[in-house]
Design an enzyme around this catalytic site. Structure first.
Site, PDB file in Angstrom:
ATOM      1  N   TYR A   1       6.156  -4.116  12.788  1.00 56.97           N
ATOM      2  CA  TYR A   1       4.917  -3.384  12.514  1.00 56.97           C
ATOM      3  C   TYR A   1       4.468  -2.599  13.747  1.00 56.97           C
ATOM      4  CZ  TYR A   1       0.377  -2.412  10.430  1.00 56.97           C
ATOM      5  OH  TYR A   1      -0.714  -1.784   9.910  1.00 56.97           O
TER       6      TYR A   1
ATOM      7  N   ASP B   1      -2.718  -6.299   9.379  1.00 59.18           N
ATOM      8  CA  ASP B   1      -3.831  -6.135  10.317  1.00 59.18           C
ATOM      9  C   ASP B   1      -5.125  -6.047   9.512  1.00 59.18           C
ATOM     10  OD1 ASP B   1      -3.567  -3.638   9.198  1.00 59.18           O
ATOM     11  OD2 ASP B   1      -3.071  -2.610  11.066  1.00 59.18           O
TER      12      ASP B   1
ATOM     13  N   HIS C   1       0.471 -10.651  16.421  1.00 60.63           N
ATOM     14  CA  HIS C   1       1.553  -9.751  16.077  1.00 60.63           C
ATOM     15  C   HIS C   1       2.729  -9.930  17.000  1.00 60.63           C
ATOM     16  CE1 HIS C   1      -1.304  -6.914  13.873  1.00 60.63           C
ATOM     17  NE2 HIS C   1      -0.559  -7.544  13.014  1.00 60.63           N
TER      18      HIS C   1
ATOM     19  N   GLU D   1      -7.024  -3.609   8.625  1.00 60.36           N
ATOM     20  CA  GLU D   1      -7.067  -2.595   7.585  1.00 60.36           C
ATOM     21  C   GLU D   1      -6.263  -3.050   6.369  1.00 60.36           C
ATOM     22  OE1 GLU D   1      -6.075   1.266   9.042  1.00 60.36           O
ATOM     23  OE2 GLU D   1      -6.523   2.229   7.132  1.00 60.36           O
TER      24      GLU D   1
ATOM     25  N   GLU E   1       0.787  -1.229   0.000  1.00 61.32           N
ATOM     26  CA  GLU E   1       0.000   0.000   0.000  1.00 61.32           C
ATOM     27  C   GLU E   1       0.820   1.281   0.000  1.00 61.32           C
ATOM     28  OE1 GLU E   1       0.919  -1.906   2.561  1.00 61.32           O
ATOM     29  OE2 GLU E   1      -0.829  -1.899   3.884  1.00 61.32           O
TER      30      GLU E   1
ATOM     31  N   ASP F   1      -0.294  -4.426   4.831  1.00 59.93           N
ATOM     32  CA  ASP F   1       0.013  -4.567   6.257  1.00 59.93           C
ATOM     33  C   ASP F   1      -0.767  -5.709   6.904  1.00 59.93           C
ATOM     34  OD1 ASP F   1       1.790  -2.520   6.132  1.00 59.93           O
ATOM     35  OD2 ASP F   1       0.437  -0.999   6.961  1.00 59.93           O
TER      36      ASP F   1
ATOM     37  N   ARG G   1       1.540  -1.044  14.442  1.00 63.14           N
ATOM     38  CA  ARG G   1       0.165  -1.067  14.957  1.00 63.14           C
ATOM     39  C   ARG G   1      -0.081  -2.434  15.574  1.00 63.14           C
ATOM     40  NH1 ARG G   1      -1.421   3.059  10.930  1.00 63.14           N
ATOM     41  NH2 ARG G   1      -1.182   1.629   9.202  1.00 63.14           N
TER      42      ARG G   1
END
Ligand SMILES: [Zn+2]
Ligand SMILES: [Zn+2]
Ligand SMILES: [Zn+2]
Length: 685
Positions: A289, A82, A336, A84, A7, A80, A291
């Site tokens: 990562y 997660d 994660h 989103e 992204e 990513d 988040r």
């Protein structure tokens, strides 16, 4: 050719460095599809079917992706790891009409060669549960925002907004402000004896007649004075000595929330800034990562930490067994890792030429915290002395650092107090006996750090949402920060919160919001049906909304004034807008004259010497200061001016945080705030 789609362009650049010509890496430049801006975009008669559109700014990227996809043998979605990211991957797959045969999804928690290679070896298919959890969040937020905001426009003021998590967060700040308003400080006193034997030290009164004093027991000066008189002539004798070793343990490694809190406290970064910089570090392959709410460290990371600590500090700083931290909030499949450097031995000063100043500071913080969490605890020798005087007991505590342990790399504040070596029964000399007056303090206003902490504790935020929520409540004009960077509600913040509390209690209910977040987690884990959640929320919400449109009368917030409209002579009223009060002609809509209310700072405009400098807000709600004679005089500045001129260049002085400095960019004059000690010239670097 295999096409990998991520992204962000930086991420694609970093990844392409690890791969050979067989792979092409392209960026989608963020979201390629979203709900439309100008309409609800959710079909309420057809199971909340979202109507996704390709935003104009994404069209170019979409075309590029389509062209490249035609030539690719296999398309690999590497967004990513997660919800989103999963949703972005799904939108890309939808647009490119990908299927299981020609596409794969890969996930990785760090952008390093080994992680990308591992991910490519272990591809999977898109995870429908994660996608649905993200869609459900998007639709819930859309329903609340697009349905409730127009209600506020009609009943309060045009341009207001309501939001699912946003409105609860504003309520937290409003509630805190009311607690502070209600708060009545209570007076209390403490009594201290300065004693001497070998050296001087202070001891605090803790017991009278064998009864332990609690904080508010000595309420007045008279009471304190009486105790002082009673003890003036007493003999002070050591009655008890306790010695022990106290260990201080490092904090767990960073999650999104604790990173934001620590960066706010130590580096003065806003939550948003921290996330922007962390993203840059992640995309450059330097940290995992950013988040995440996981405290998990991979086995490789634990081994690397162990080796690094041993070689850098020696075995006594190491642990024999790794310290394992338990993650509080668990989202299955979003397993994660904590936020840590991807290469433990990449020391901040070794990679500093790759980073700008703020990236360097944040990396340094993350690096230190990760290493500290696997280091030996610090050890203190702690001594406590009890001293008898008549029927009273005083206490003194001392603390000496014996072994620094993790403090070597992650310094935290502590106080060392040295006490003399004494024995029981020794008599001390009284140097001074005195009392101190105190008042209880109201609860503190939220900072960004304490607000993030509170959102996490209540379970009404997630790693991806803390920073956006905090930005939103300021941009929408509901809260602002005072000069200590603490949140205070605006007038409109109070009004809207009260209205929501009365009429839409669920929307501003912490428990309800937390419950919905849990439901979203369950959807992500495949334990809950997303349409069921939407239905359960929406039906009662819409019914109540319809009812309230009937019931609630428009709030008349206009205040009459003596001022006459310069255009038509009708009386002017004070109206409340999104960003505060202004004058408006009462003959509206026949006369549309408005005037700003001059919020004068009491400082004369240095440019025209006629106007006053007034506090104003930009359309986005940011405070600035400008001449009251605008548009005749266009003098303006961001920082609050004080009525004083610079002794060096005669420009106006401004407040910036705790400092007073010159508004002239070419002048380096600075004063400490409060005491006007001149700190002299500071050289620019
Ligand atoms: Zn008028
Ligand atoms: Zn002026
Ligand atoms: Zn100056």
């Amino acid at each position: 050719m295999n096409l990998i789609i991520v992204e962000s362009p930086t991420k694609s650049k970093t990844i392409s460095k690890f791969l050979d010509k067989e792979y092409k890496v392209l960026s989608s430049y963020g979201h390629v599809r979203d709900l439309p801006k100008n309409q609800l975009g959710v079909d309420l008669d057809d199971n909340f079917k979202p109507k996704y559109v390709i935003p104009t700014k994404a069209r170019k990227a979409v075309k590029e992706l389509k062209d490249a996809a035609k030539k690719a043998k296999l398309i690999i979605l590497g967004t990513d790891s997660d919800r989103e990211g999963e949703a972005i991957a799904w939108h890309i797959a939808q647009i490119l009409k990908l299927d299981k045969e020609n596409s794969q999804r890969i996930v990785f928690h760090e952008i390093t060669k080994s992680a990308i290679e591992q991910a490519l070896k272990n591809p999977r298919q898109l995870d429908t549960n994660l996608i649905n959890a993200q869609q459900a969040r998007r639709i819930l937020d859309r329903l609340v925002g697009y349905k409730l905001s127009p209600f506020l426009w009609k009943k309060v003021v045009k341009g207001l907004s309501a939001g699912r998590v946003q409105s609860v967060t504003v309520k937290l700040i409003v509630d805190r402000e009311r607690e502070i308003e209600k708060f009545k400080p209570e007076e209390y006193w403490t009594i201290v004896a300065s004693l001497f034997k070998k050296q001087e030290f202070d001891a605090k009164l803790i017991k009278i007649d064998n009864k332990r004093l609690s904080k508010l027991d000595i309420k007045t000066k008279q009471e304190a004075d009486k105790i002082l008189t009673d003890l003036k002539q007493a003999q002070y004798k050591i009655s008890d000595i306790k010695k022990k070793e106290v260990q201080k343990y490092p904090s767990p490694p960073f999650t999104t929330s604790t990173l934001q809190q620590d960066a706010a406290r130590k580096l003065y970064f806003s939550a948003k800034q921290t996330m922007v910089i962390a993203q840059q570090l992640y995309e450059a392959g330097l940290i995992t990562y950013h988040r995440t709410d996981s405290l998990n460290l991979s086995d490789q990371a634990l081994i690397a930490l162990h080796q690094f600590i041993k070689s850098k500090f020696g075995s006594e700083y190491n642990l024999t067994q790794p310290r394992i931290y338990k993650t509080k909030s668990k989202g299955a499949q979003e397993a994660h890792e904590t936020i840590r450097p991807t290469q433990i031995d990449a020391q901040p000063d070794q990679i500093k030429q790759r980073l700008d100043q703020r990236q360097r500071k944040l990396y340094d913080l993350i690096w230190r915290r990760a290493i500290a969490c696997q280091m030996a605890p610090a050890r203190f020798d702690s001594t406590s002395l009890e001293i008898e005087a008549n029927t009273c007991i005083f206490k003194a505590t001392g603390q000496i650092l014996k072994f620094d342990g993790f403090l070597k790399i992650y310094p935290t504040k502590f106080q060392e107090v040295e006490l003399p070596l004494l024995t029981k029964g020794e008599v001390l000399k009284l140097i001074k006996l005195f009392s101190e007056q105190h008042f209880t303090k109201p609860p503190a206003r939220y900072t960004e750090a304490s607000l993030v902490k509170t959102l996490e504790e209540y379970g009404i935020g997630r790693p991806s949402t803390y920073a956006p929520i905090i930005s939103t409540i300021q941009e929408r004009g509901y809260t602002e920060k005072n000069d200590q960077k603490r949140f205070i509600p605006t007038e409109i913040g109070f009004i809207v919160t009260d209205l929501l509390k009365e009429n839409f209690p669920k929307i501003v209910d912490i428990k309800f919001t937390a419950y919905l977040e849990k439901d979203l987690d369950k959807i992500a884990q495949g334990r809950q049906n997303w349409l069921a959640i939407l239905k359960e929320f929406y039906q009662p919400f819409q019914e109540n909304l319809d009812k309230k449109y009937e019931e609630v009368k428009k709030k008349n917030l206009d205040q009459p004034t003596d001022k006459k409209c310069p255009k038509c002579g009708s009386p002017m009223v004070i109206k409340l807008g999104r960003f505060g009060k202004f004058y408006a002609c009462s003959a509206f809509p026949d006369c549309r004259h408005t005037e700003p209310i001059i919020n004068s700072t009491g400082t004369t405009c240095p440019e025209c010497n006629q106007g006053q400098i007034a506090k104003r807000r930009t359309k986005k709600g940011k405070i600035f200061y400008s001449c009251s004679r605008y548009p005749k005089c266009k003098y303006a500045l961001w920082d609050e001016p004080i009525n004083e001129k610079c002794p060096e260049c005669n420009s106006i002085l401004v407040k910036k945080g705790n400092q007073i400095k010159c508004s002239n960019k070419e002048c380096n004059y600075k004063q400490s705030h409060g005491n006007k000690r001149v700190s002299g010239k500071i050289k620019k670097d």
